[in-house]
Scaffold this motif. Structure first.
Motif, PDB file in Angstrom:
ATOM      1  N   THR A 382       0.830  -1.211   0.000  1.00 34.31           N
ATOM      2  CA  THR A 382       0.000   0.000   0.000  1.00 34.31           C
ATOM      3  C   THR A 382       0.861   1.255   0.000  1.00 34.31           C
ATOM      4  O   THR A 382       0.568   2.219  -0.723  1.00 34.31           O
ATOM      5  CB  THR A 382      -0.935  -0.011   1.221  1.00 34.31           C
ATOM      6  N   TYR A 435      -7.784  -2.040  -2.601  1.00 32.99           N
ATOM      7  CA  TYR A 435      -9.131  -2.365  -2.109  1.00 32.99           C
ATOM      8  C   TYR A 435      -9.312  -3.874  -1.970  1.00 32.99           C
ATOM      9  O   TYR A 435      -9.816  -4.369  -0.948  1.00 32.99           O
ATOM     10  CB  TYR A 435     -10.184  -1.787  -3.053  1.00 32.99           C
ATOM     11  N   ARG A 436      -8.930  -4.613  -3.013  1.00 35.08           N
ATOM     12  CA  ARG A 436      -9.067  -6.065  -2.944  1.00 35.08           C
ATOM     13  C   ARG A 436      -8.264  -6.644  -1.785  1.00 35.08           C
ATOM     14  O   ARG A 436      -8.726  -7.530  -1.053  1.00 35.08           O
ATOM     15  CB  ARG A 436      -8.592  -6.700  -4.257  1.00 35.08           C
ATOM     16  N   PHE A 439     -10.103  -5.214   1.612  1.00 37.42           N
ATOM     17  CA  PHE A 439     -11.545  -5.305   1.808  1.00 37.42           C
ATOM     18  C   PHE A 439     -12.226  -6.399   0.990  1.00 37.42           C
ATOM     19  O   PHE A 439     -13.423  -6.634   1.161  1.00 37.42           O
ATOM     20  CB  PHE A 439     -12.206  -3.952   1.486  1.00 37.42           C
TER      21      PHE A 439
END
Length: 504
Positions: A382, A435-436, A439
C-alpha cells in the motif's frame, strides 16, 4: 590526488565483482560461505560509498584514469551524480540480496544465480562511475550480458523466449549507442564528462552531425530506459524471479538507460547546446507520451507483475521528463526520482514476489483479502502504491511537486496535465489492488504455505528474510518524503548536484 582517491572507484566495483567470481566456484551446499560473501561484499561497498559521499561533499575528488584507445581513456570517477546512483544501487543490493537468499531457499543453481547477481551490481556501479562515454559504453554492454542469465534463470520455455527478446532489444540499443558515440568521437574524441557539456565549440559547423549523434544516443539509451516504442522487452521480462524483477526495475537496467540520458543531456551536450539545437522538445513529448502510454497499458493487465512492469515504463519516464524540461527545478524532480522510484518500485516487486511464492497469488483477482492474511506485506504494498500515485508524504509526492513546479518555471503548463492525468491513471490501476487486498472477500482456505512462512506456528506472514527487506524499503519510501527538507535526504543531495550546473 593520492593513491587512495584514485583507487576508491575501482575498489567499489571490485567489492561486488570479487565476491561474485568466488561464488561461481562454490558448491551448492556451501550456503553459509555464499551468504557470507554476499553480505561481506555489500558491507564493504556501503562503507566505501559512504566515505566517497563524505569526501565529495567536502570537495575531494576520486578518479582513476587508464589509457585505452587514442583520445579515449577508461575513466572511473565519483561525482555527486554518480554517487547518488551508486548509493541507491548499494543500499538496494543489500535489501535485494537478503530477499533473494530467502526467496531462493530450496531452489537449485544458487551459486550461478548469486554469482551473476554480484556481477550485475558490479556493472551497474561501474556504469554509474563511468567518467566518459567510452567507459559508459563498456559497462552498458556488460550490464546486458550479466543480467541475461538472471532473466533466464528458471530455464523455462517462457523464460528463454523472454531472454531472446531482451537480447534483441538491448543489443540493438547497444549498437545504436555505439554508433552515436563513434560519431561524437570522430568529432571531439571522448573526453571526460563535463558540467554543461564539452560539445559547445562544435555547434556552429556541425549542427546536423550533433543532432544525428543525439538521436542515436537517445535511441540506444531509450531501449533500457523503456521509452516508447522501445519498451517491449520489459513486460516480457516479468518471467524472471522476483529479486531479478526488483533489480531490473529499481536499480539496474531501466535506471542505466535513464542515467545515461541524464549524462548525455547534461554532461556531453550541456543545457545551452541542447536548447540551441532544439533537441529537448522531441524528447519531452516522447517522455510525456510514454508516461501516459505506460499507465494506460498498466490498466489493461491482470497479472500483478505485468501491471507493475507497465507502471515502470511510465514512472521511469518522469526522469527523462525532468531532464528534458531544461530547468533546475524540473531537473531536481527528475534526478531525485532515480532514488524515489527505486525505493517504491522495489517494495512493490518484493510484495508481488511474496504473494506469488508464499500463497501462489499472481493475478489481481486473487488478491481478495490478502491483507488480512499478510497485513505487514500488504501494508508495504500500500505504501509503494500510494507513493507511485503521488500521495504525500511518500517519496513520489516530492517528485511530482518538483516536476510540476519545474514545468511552470519553464513555461510548459501542459506538463501539469500529464502529471495529473498520470496520477489519475495510477490511482485507477493501483486502488483496485489496495481495495481487494484489504476489503475483498477472502477465500475460505488459502493455498498451503510453500515453506517461505518460516515454519513458525501461527505466523501469518512470509519468511523474515523476505519480509524485513520489504518493510525496510517501504519505510524508506516514507522517510525520504517526510525528511525531504532535511540535509540528509536524497532531495538535499540532488540540490547539491543541480545547483552548481545551473548556477543557483
Amino acid at each position: 590526488m593520492n593513491f587512495l582517491q584514485q583507487a576508491m572507484p575501482l575498489l567499489v566495483v571490485l567489492s561486488s565483482l570479487i565476491p561474485g567470481l568466488i561464488i561461481f566456484t562454490l558448491r551448492e551446499d556451501q550456503r553459509a560461505l555464499r551468504t557470507f560473501l554476499n553480505l561481506a561484499g555489500v558491507s564493504v561497498q556501503l562503507v566505501l560509498v559512504a566515505l566517497m559521499l563524505l569526501g565529495v561533499s567536502r570537495g575531494f575528488s576520486f578518479k582513476l584514469q587508464l589509457p585505452f584507445i587514442p583520445n579515449a581513456d577508461l575513466i572511473l570517477r565519483a561525482d555527486a551524480l554518480s554517487l547518488q546512483f551508486v548509493t541507491l544501487s548499494s543500499v538496494l543490493w543489500l535489501a535485494t540480496t537478503l530477499y533473494a537468499i530467502g526467496y531462493l531457499k530450496g531452489s537449485a543453481q544458487h551459486s550461478r544465480f548469486f554469482g551473476y547477481f554480484s556481477l550485475c551490481v558490479s556493472t551497474t556501479v561501474g556504469l554509474a562511475l563511468a567518467g566518459n562515454l567510452i567507459t559508459f559504453l563498456l559497462f552498458y554492454e556488460l550490464l546486458t550480458l550479466t543480467t541475461f542469465p538472471l532473466l533466464v534463470h528458471r530455464g523455462t520455455r517462457e523464460a528463454l523466449k523472454a531472454g531472446k527478446i531482451y537480447l534483441a532489444y538491448t543489443l540493438t540499443g547497444g549498437t545504436l549507442l555505439l554508433l552515436g558515440i563513434v560519431v561524437l568521437h570522430s568529432l571531439a574524441g571522448s573526453p571526460e564528462f563535463m558540467t554543461n557539456g564539452y560539445l559547445q565549440a562544435f555547434q556552429d559547423d556541425h549542427r546536423l552531425t550533433l543532432t544525428l549523434a543525439f538521436a542515436l544516443l537517445i535511441a540506444g539509451l531509450g531501449v533500457k530506459a523503456a521509452l516508447f516504442p522501445l519498451h517491449g522487452w520489459l513486460p516480457r521480462a516479468m518471467v524472471a524471479p522476483a529479486p531479478v524483477s526488483a533489480l531490473l526495475h529499481a536499480v539496474a537496467v531501466v535506471k542505466a538507460g535513464a542515467f545515461g540520458i541524464i549524462r548525455v543531456v547534461h554532461d556531453v551536450y550541456g543545457i545551452s547546446l541542447a536548447h540551441t539545437l532544439n533537441l529537448m522538445s522531441p524528447l519531452l513529448w516522447l517522455a510525456a507520451f510514454t508516461i501516459i502510454f505506460g499507465s494506460v497499458m498498466a490498466l489493461r493487465q491482470n497479472e500483478i507483475k505485468k501491471r507493475l512492469a507497465y507502471s515502470t515504463v511510465s514512472q521511469v519516464s518522469y526522469i527523462t521528463l525532468g531532464v528534458a524540461l531544461l530547468g533546475p527545478i524540473a531537473a531536481i524532480g527528475g534526478l531525485v526520482h532515480l532514488v524515489h522510484q527505486g525505493l517504491m518500485k522495489v517494495t512493490l516487486f518484493f510484495c508481488a514476489g511474496i504473494f506469488a511464492e508464499t500463497l501462489h497469488v499472481h493475478r489481481i483477482q486473487d488478491m481478495n483479502g490478502i491483507g488480512r492474511r499478510m497485513p505487514l506485506t500488504m501494508a508495504a504494498f500500500t505504501v509503494g502504491a500510494l507513493g507511485m500515485m503521488g500521495l504525500p508524504p511518500i517519496a513520489g509526492f516530492v517528485t511530482k511537486w518538483y516536476l510540476g513546479m519545474g514545468a511552470l518555471e519553464m513555461g510548459q503548463p501542459w506538463v501539469l496535465l500529464i502529471l495529473v492525468g498520470s496520477g489519475i491513471l495510477n490511482a485507477l490501476y493501483f486502488l483496485p489492488l489496495i481495495y481487494r487486498g484489504w476489503f475483498g472477500l477472502a477465500p475460505e482456505r488459502w493455498p498451503e504455505d510453500t515453506g517461505l512462512g518460516g515454519g513458525i506456528p501461527g505466523w501469518r506472514e512470509t519468511h523474515w528474510m523476505l519480509l524485513a527487506p520489504t518493510l525496510f524499503t517501504a519505510l524508506a519510501s516514507i522517510l525520504v518524503g517526510v525528511l525531504a527538507g532535511t540535509p540528509i535526504s536524497p532531495l538535499a543531495w540532488t540540490h547539491f548536484i543541480v545547483n552548481p550546473e545551473f548556477g543557483l
